[in-house]
Write a protein that holds these residues in place. Structure first.
Motif, short mmCIF file in Angstrom:
data_model
loop_
_atom_site.label_atom_id
_atom_site.label_comp_id
_atom_site.label_asym_id
_atom_site.label_seq_id
_atom_site.Cartn_x
_atom_site.Cartn_y
_atom_site.Cartn_z
N ASP A 133 -1.23 9.66 -3.31
CA ASP A 133 -0.71 9.09 -4.55
C ASP A 133 0.81 9.12 -4.55
O ASP A 133 1.47 8.15 -4.94
CB ASP A 133 -1.26 9.88 -5.75
N GLU A 134 1.39 10.22 -4.09
CA GLU A 134 2.84 10.33 -4.05
C GLU A 134 3.45 9.26 -3.15
O GLU A 134 4.45 8.61 -3.51
CB GLU A 134 3.24 11.72 -3.56
N GLN A 135 2.88 9.07 -1.95
CA GLN A 135 3.47 8.10 -1.04
C GLN A 135 3.32 6.68 -1.59
O GLN A 135 4.23 5.85 -1.46
CB GLN A 135 2.87 8.20 0.36
N LEU A 136 2.20 6.39 -2.25
CA LEU A 136 2.02 5.07 -2.83
C LEU A 136 3.07 4.82 -3.91
O LEU A 136 3.69 3.75 -3.98
CB LEU A 136 0.61 4.95 -3.41
N ARG A 137 3.33 5.82 -4.74
CA ARG A 137 4.31 5.66 -5.83
C ARG A 137 5.75 5.62 -5.32
O ARG A 137 6.65 5.21 -6.05
CB ARG A 137 4.12 6.78 -6.86
N HIS A 138 5.96 6.03 -4.07
CA HIS A 138 7.30 5.96 -3.47
C HIS A 138 7.62 4.59 -2.87
O HIS A 138 8.76 4.36 -2.43
CB HIS A 138 7.45 7.03 -2.39
N ILE A 139 6.63 3.70 -2.83
CA ILE A 139 6.90 2.36 -2.30
C ILE A 139 7.89 1.64 -3.22
O ILE A 139 7.73 1.65 -4.45
CB ILE A 139 5.60 1.55 -2.17
#
Length: 303
Positions: A133-139
């Motif tokens: 979830d964190e990496q997706l929201r960092h896009i």
């Protein structure tokens, strides 16, 4: 790279926390938009230059299955990562609770236009817990694109060929799953200059798109999902282009809200855990009635 376990309660609590405080789920994008566009850059965790991504077995996940989801983040396509983020728990729930994959490890990334965008490629890491979830929201949802009916999908394909290693392939000879979600063509050639500038490899000459996808298909089940988000949804040139490269794995999806369900079903079918009929029944069982209809139509209308 794939340690830990998904916690849906923590996912929902974090989402509620952000909503109560008026925080954007895609906070990195919100931060970048407060700055001049010339300073925009990939989040350090997703910068593809001089990097390598791995999906590895562990004590928690002895049978790791890599699943990569790369979004076109130009123009109107930026809404699809937001849909995916909101339903990430549903994706993981279908993969695990329905037994579609024992140890899924998910990587997210973003694709732009290397001819004109500040951030043409973003690649996260394979994760099994809430870090996905964190990496997706960092896009960074750059929203650019050059308006020439093509984006740099081939650059992302090259990265997945040359800069990703998986135990699924290295130990078991099992291909992972790669989902490209967009609405345009590849560039005519993979530019050697763009590979050098964006990824950092010392490539001396341009490479044909067809050869990149041939190498990619050796280690990945590759799908291209075209959501109904732009005027290109019914474009015959788009369909012909991707069908030539991927055959029946080019899929039109009339409801972008069903993207998680379509991905889960394709993994379950590919792993031999379900057939299409059983997968659609599972979607209805978990309350995804409208999504089941959209997924069914996507599979019925394959070129």
């Amino acid at each position: 790279m794939g340690y830990g376990h998904w916690d849906d309660n923590a996912f929902q609590a974090a989402k509620t926390f952000r909503a109560r405080r008026g925080l954007d789920d895609f906070g990195y994008t919100a931060d970048m938009r407060t700055q001049h566009w010339s300073t925009w850059r990939a989040h350090p965790a997703l910068d593809p230059r001089d990097t390598f991504r791995e999906s590895r077995d562990s004590a928690d996940h002895a049978n790791s299955l890599p699943i990569a989801v790369l979004f076109d983040v130009t123009g109107s396509m930026g809404v699809v990562p937001r849909i995916m983020q909101g339903k990430l728990g549903r994706l993981h729930g279908l993969l695990r609770s329905k037994g579609y994959a024992d140890d899924p490890q998910v990587l997210f990334g973003g694709i732009g236009d290397a001819d004109c965008d500040r951030v043409p490629l973003q690649i996260g890491q394979f994760e099994s817990d809430n870090r996905m979830d964190e990496q997706l929201r960092h896009i960074l949802l750059e929203g650019g694109g050059g308006g020439q009916k093509s984006e740099s999908y081939e650059l992302a394909a090259y990265y997945m060929v040359q800069h990703v290693a998986t135990d699924a392939w290295d130990k078991r000879g099992r291909r992972g799953y790669l989902f490209l979600i967009g609405d345009e063509l590849n560039k005519p050639r993979l530019s050697a200059r763009q590979v050098r500038e964006v990824i950092g490899d010392n490539v001396g000459q341009d490479i044909s798109v067809e050869s990149v996808y041939r190498e990619l298909a050796a280690r990945w089940h590759v799908f291209y999902i075209l959501p109904k988000q732009s005027s290109y949804y019914g474009d015959p040139e788009i369909a012909a282009h991707w069908t030539t490269l991927l055959g029946e794995r080019f899929l039109r999806l009339e409801d972008p809200g069903a993207v998680c369900e379509l991905i889960a079903l394709m993994v379950g079918v590919g792993e031999g855990r379900i057939d299409v009929g059983g997968g659609l029944a599972d979607l209805r069982d978990v309350g995804s009635q409208a999504e089941a209809v959209a997924v069914s139509r996507a599979l019925e209308t394959r070129v």
